[in-house]
Design a protein around this motif. Structure first.
Motif, PDB file in Angstrom:
ATOM      1  N   LYS A  75       0.865  -1.171   0.000  1.00 41.79           N
ATOM      2  CA  LYS A  75       0.000   0.000   0.000  1.00 41.79           C
ATOM      3  C   LYS A  75       0.905   1.226   0.000  1.00 41.79           C
ATOM      4  O   LYS A  75       1.799   1.349   0.832  1.00 41.79           O
ATOM      5  N   VAL A  76       0.654   2.116  -0.947  1.00 48.06           N
ATOM      6  CA  VAL A  76       1.460   3.326  -1.041  1.00 48.06           C
ATOM      7  C   VAL A  76       1.096   4.252   0.109  1.00 48.06           C
ATOM      8  O   VAL A  76      -0.085   4.444   0.419  1.00 48.06           O
ATOM      9  N   GLY A  77       2.107   4.810   0.776  1.00 48.22           N
ATOM     10  CA  GLY A  77       1.836   5.707   1.895  1.00 48.22           C
ATOM     11  C   GLY A  77       3.058   6.491   2.299  1.00 48.22           C
ATOM     12  O   GLY A  77       4.053   6.557   1.562  1.00 48.22           O
ATOM     13  N   SER A  78       2.956   7.067   3.471  1.00 45.30           N
ATOM     14  CA  SER A  78       4.012   7.918   4.005  1.00 45.30           C
ATOM     15  C   SER A  78       5.333   7.154   4.127  1.00 45.30           C
ATOM     16  O   SER A  78       5.361   5.986   4.504  1.00 45.30           O
ATOM     17  N   GLY A  79       6.449   7.825   3.808  1.00 41.65           N
ATOM     18  CA  GLY A  79       7.761   7.190   3.877  1.00 41.65           C
ATOM     19  C   GLY A  79       8.098   6.365   2.663  1.00 41.65           C
ATOM     20  O   GLY A  79       8.967   5.500   2.710  1.00 41.65           O
ATOM     21  N   LEU A 165       5.465  12.075   2.558  1.00 41.29           N
ATOM     22  CA  LEU A 165       6.234  12.199   3.789  1.00 41.29           C
ATOM     23  C   LEU A 165       5.373  12.735   4.931  1.00 41.29           C
ATOM     24  O   LEU A 165       4.581  13.660   4.738  1.00 41.29           O
ATOM     25  N   ALA A 166       5.578  12.160   6.128  1.00 37.47           N
ATOM     26  CA  ALA A 166       4.857  12.659   7.300  1.00 37.47           C
ATOM     27  C   ALA A 166       5.412  14.012   7.743  1.00 37.47           C
ATOM     28  O   ALA A 166       4.660  14.897   8.147  1.00 37.47           O
ATOM     29  N   GLY A 219       1.632   3.534   4.850  1.00 36.26           N
ATOM     30  CA  GLY A 219       1.862   2.620   3.736  1.00 36.26           C
ATOM     31  C   GLY A 219       2.385   1.287   4.231  1.00 36.26           C
ATOM     32  O   GLY A 219       2.645   1.104   5.424  1.00 36.26           O
ATOM     33  N   ARG A 220       2.521   0.356   3.292  1.00 37.90           N
ATOM     34  CA  ARG A 220       3.047  -0.979   3.626  1.00 37.90           C
ATOM     35  C   ARG A 220       3.792  -1.489   2.400  1.00 37.90           C
ATOM     36  O   ARG A 220       3.251  -1.453   1.291  1.00 37.90           O
ATOM     37  N   GLN A 221       5.037  -1.920   2.596  1.00 36.46           N
ATOM     38  CA  GLN A 221       5.799  -2.399   1.453  1.00 36.46           C
ATOM     39  C   GLN A 221       5.251  -3.746   0.976  1.00 36.46           C
ATOM     40  O   GLN A 221       4.879  -4.592   1.774  1.00 36.46           O
ATOM     41  N   GLY A 222       5.196  -3.918  -0.332  1.00 36.72           N
ATOM     42  CA  GLY A 222       4.690  -5.153  -0.919  1.00 36.72           C
ATOM     43  C   GLY A 222       4.565  -4.949  -2.410  1.00 36.72           C
ATOM     44  O   GLY A 222       5.078  -3.955  -2.952  1.00 36.72           O
ATOM     45  N   HIS A 223       3.867  -5.854  -3.078  1.00 36.84           N
ATOM     46  CA  HIS A 223       3.693  -5.722  -4.526  1.00 36.84           C
ATOM     47  C   HIS A 223       3.130  -4.335  -4.865  1.00 36.84           C
ATOM     48  O   HIS A 223       2.227  -3.845  -4.189  1.00 36.84           O
ATOM     49  N   GLY A 224       3.667  -3.736  -5.905  1.00 39.72           N
ATOM     50  CA  GLY A 224       3.141  -2.447  -6.343  1.00 39.72           C
ATOM     51  C   GLY A 224       3.660  -1.265  -5.553  1.00 39.72           C
ATOM     52  O   GLY A 224       3.062  -0.192  -5.591  1.00 39.72           O
ATOM     53  N   THR A 225       4.779  -1.447  -4.829  1.00 39.66           N
ATOM     54  CA  THR A 225       5.385  -0.308  -4.134  1.00 39.66           C
ATOM     55  C   THR A 225       6.860  -0.211  -4.522  1.00 39.66           C
ATOM     56  O   THR A 225       7.457  -1.163  -5.027  1.00 39.66           O
ATOM     57  N   ASN A 271      12.345  10.463   6.813  1.00 43.10           N
ATOM     58  CA  ASN A 271      10.970   9.960   6.831  1.00 43.10           C
ATOM     59  C   ASN A 271      10.877   8.475   6.484  1.00 43.10           C
ATOM     60  O   ASN A 271       9.782   7.949   6.301  1.00 43.10           O
ATOM     61  N   GLY A 272      12.046   7.828   6.335  1.00 46.99           N
ATOM     62  CA  GLY A 272      12.039   6.384   6.121  1.00 46.99           C
ATOM     63  C   GLY A 272      12.175   5.910   4.694  1.00 46.99           C
ATOM     64  O   GLY A 272      12.204   4.707   4.435  1.00 46.99           O
ATOM     65  N   VAL A 273      12.261   6.842   3.727  1.00 47.39           N
ATOM     66  CA  VAL A 273      12.449   6.408   2.340  1.00 47.39           C
ATOM     67  C   VAL A 273      13.897   5.933   2.185  1.00 47.39           C
ATOM     68  O   VAL A 273      14.821   6.592   2.659  1.00 47.39           O
ATOM     69  N   LEU A 274      14.070   4.761   1.542  1.00 53.20           N
ATOM     70  CA  LEU A 274      15.418   4.247   1.319  1.00 53.20           C
ATOM     71  C   LEU A 274      16.026   4.939   0.107  1.00 53.20           C
ATOM     72  O   LEU A 274      15.499   4.834  -1.008  1.00 53.20           O
ATOM     73  N   PHE A 275      17.111   5.682   0.331  1.00 50.22           N
ATOM     74  CA  PHE A 275      17.846   6.370  -0.723  1.00 50.22           C
ATOM     75  C   PHE A 275      19.132   5.598  -1.009  1.00 50.22           C
ATOM     76  O   PHE A 275      19.714   4.989  -0.114  1.00 50.22           O
ATOM     77  N   GLU A 276      19.578   5.660  -2.258  1.00 47.18           N
ATOM     78  CA  GLU A 276      20.846   5.072  -2.676  1.00 47.18           C
ATOM     79  C   GLU A 276      21.604   6.128  -3.464  1.00 47.18           C
ATOM     80  O   GLU A 276      20.973   6.976  -4.121  1.00 47.18           O
ATOM     81  N   LEU A 277      22.913   6.101  -3.379  1.00 50.48           N
ATOM     82  CA  LEU A 277      23.764   6.916  -4.251  1.00 50.48           C
ATOM     83  C   LEU A 277      24.493   5.928  -5.151  1.00 50.48           C
ATOM     84  O   LEU A 277      25.090   4.973  -4.654  1.00 50.48           O
ATOM     85  N   ALA A 278      24.439   6.119  -6.474  1.00 46.22           N
ATOM     86  CA  ALA A 278      25.014   5.141  -7.397  1.00 46.22           C
ATOM     87  C   ALA A 278      25.945   5.826  -8.388  1.00 46.22           C
ATOM     88  O   ALA A 278      25.631   6.898  -8.914  1.00 46.22           O
ATOM     89  N   THR A 279      27.093   5.193  -8.645  1.00 46.35           N
ATOM     90  CA  THR A 279      28.042   5.733  -9.627  1.00 46.35           C
ATOM     91  C   THR A 279      27.548   5.448 -11.059  1.00 46.35           C
ATOM     92  O   THR A 279      26.711   4.567 -11.274  1.00 46.35           O
TER      93      THR A 279
END
Ligand code: ZN
Length: 329
Positions: A75-79, A165-166, A219-225, A271-279
């Motif tokens: 489920k798409v949501g905050s974070g 974001l909350a 929100g809840r991580q799963g299919h479609g997120t 806010n809990g979003v997983l960020f990555e830095l990529a070369t």
């Protein structure tokens, strides 16, 4: 002010899917992206990792998926990254609506946002996606893949991600630290929960925008997120400087991890979003010739010696045409 090269834009976005074949078919045959890498999740080798991108896997074009069939619907949501938007050439949204009708794709009415027209739709797992019509400059770095969609309508890399974001203020401060610039705020029409959308712009031409919307909707991580969003830090030096800047904000980035086609640093933002830095290097053509990308299951590094066992644990998937198509016929 930053004393390092700011983030150049989105590098890739990684999402969670259900059925791998359905995911493969939609992102290649329906949306027309190129399968540039078929590999495994390096943290869970019993799961595929698919990479769909432009013809050359240009940084800023790859949408990647972990098809985790055992997970439930998310489920798409905050974070979370709530929307992922791609650029298409101006004037091509009629083509896409016709194509969506033909393929039975679930889409919504177009909306206007910051002077651009946006066509919202969902993939078969319910992942919210958008096409944004923009003028593609002659010197654009992306290379359209024309096996399924004609060049004049082809998806040309990321336009933006939207974060729900909350507590937007802390993340907006972080985006500024990463070198993104606030470029505008407007009322947000459509199905988004907040009433104000704030846009940040990165330095490079592709995957340029990050939009921020306030919401307390869980929100809840799963299919479609979305699992995470990666930003372009082209060199190790850029990445290390950004890593130190992010640390300075009180966040806890990982050490650099070799992801075979790029080197990565990960952190959860405020806010809990997983960020990555990529070369930018070495890129998807570092272990397969450019005209054969996606043609075989690639097992990086230590996994190469376990091919038989890994292949036996993966579901069978039929791959779409992976041959390069001449641009002039
Ligand atoms: Zn990633």
């Amino acid at each position: 002010m930053t004393d390092f090269t700011p983030a150049q834009g989105i590098h890739h976005v990684t999402c969670i899917a259900g059925d791998p074949q359905r995911n493969m078919d939609f992102w290649t045959e329906t949306l027309g992206l190129r399968l540039v890498k078929r590999s495994i999740n390096q943290d869970d080798p019993s799961t595929y990792h698919f990479f769909f991108a432009d013809a050359e896997g240009t940084p800023g074009t790859s949408m990647t998926f972990f098809p985790w069939e055992n997970l439930s619907q998310g489920k798409v949501g905050s974070g979370q990254v709530s929307r992922t938007a791609f650029r298409v050439p101006e004037g091509s949204l009629d083509y896409w609506e016709d194509r969506f009708d033909e393929y039975g794709v679930d889409y919504d009415d177009r909306v206007e946002r910051f002077g651009e027209t946006v066509l919202p739709f969902r993939d078969p797992d319910g992942l919210p996606i958008e096409l944004v019509a923009v003028e593609i400059p002659d010197d654009d770095p992306t290379v359209p893949w024309t096996a399924f969609v004609p060049e004049e309508h082809a998806i040309r890399g990321f336009h933006s991600v939207t974060l729900w974001l909350a507590n937007p203020d802390s993340t907006m401060g972080l985006l500024r630290t990463m070198g993104l610039e606030e470029v505008g705020t407007e009322e947000s029409p459509g199905d988004t929960p907040g009433d104000e959308r704030t846009r940040f712009a990165a330095a490079g031409p592709v995957g340029k925008y990050v939009d921020v919307l306030p919401t307390i909707q869980a929100g809840r991580q799963g299919h479609g997120t979305v699992h995470h969003v990666a930003f372009q830090t082209p060199t190790d030096e850029d990445q290390d400087a950004m890593r130190r800047a992010v640390s300075g904000e009180g966040l806890s980035p990982t050490q650099q991890i070799d992801r075979h086609w790029f080197r990565s640093v990960y952190f959860r933002e405020f806010n809990g979003v997983l960020f990555e830095l990529a070369t930018s290097d070495p890129g998807y053509d570092s272990d397969e010739p450019l005209d054969e990308l996606g043609g075989r299951l690639v097992l990086p590094g230590k996994f190469a010696s376990q091919r038989e066992q890994i292949e036996a644990g993966l579901p069978d998937v039929t791959v779409p045409r992976t041959d390069a198509v001449e641009a002039d016929d």
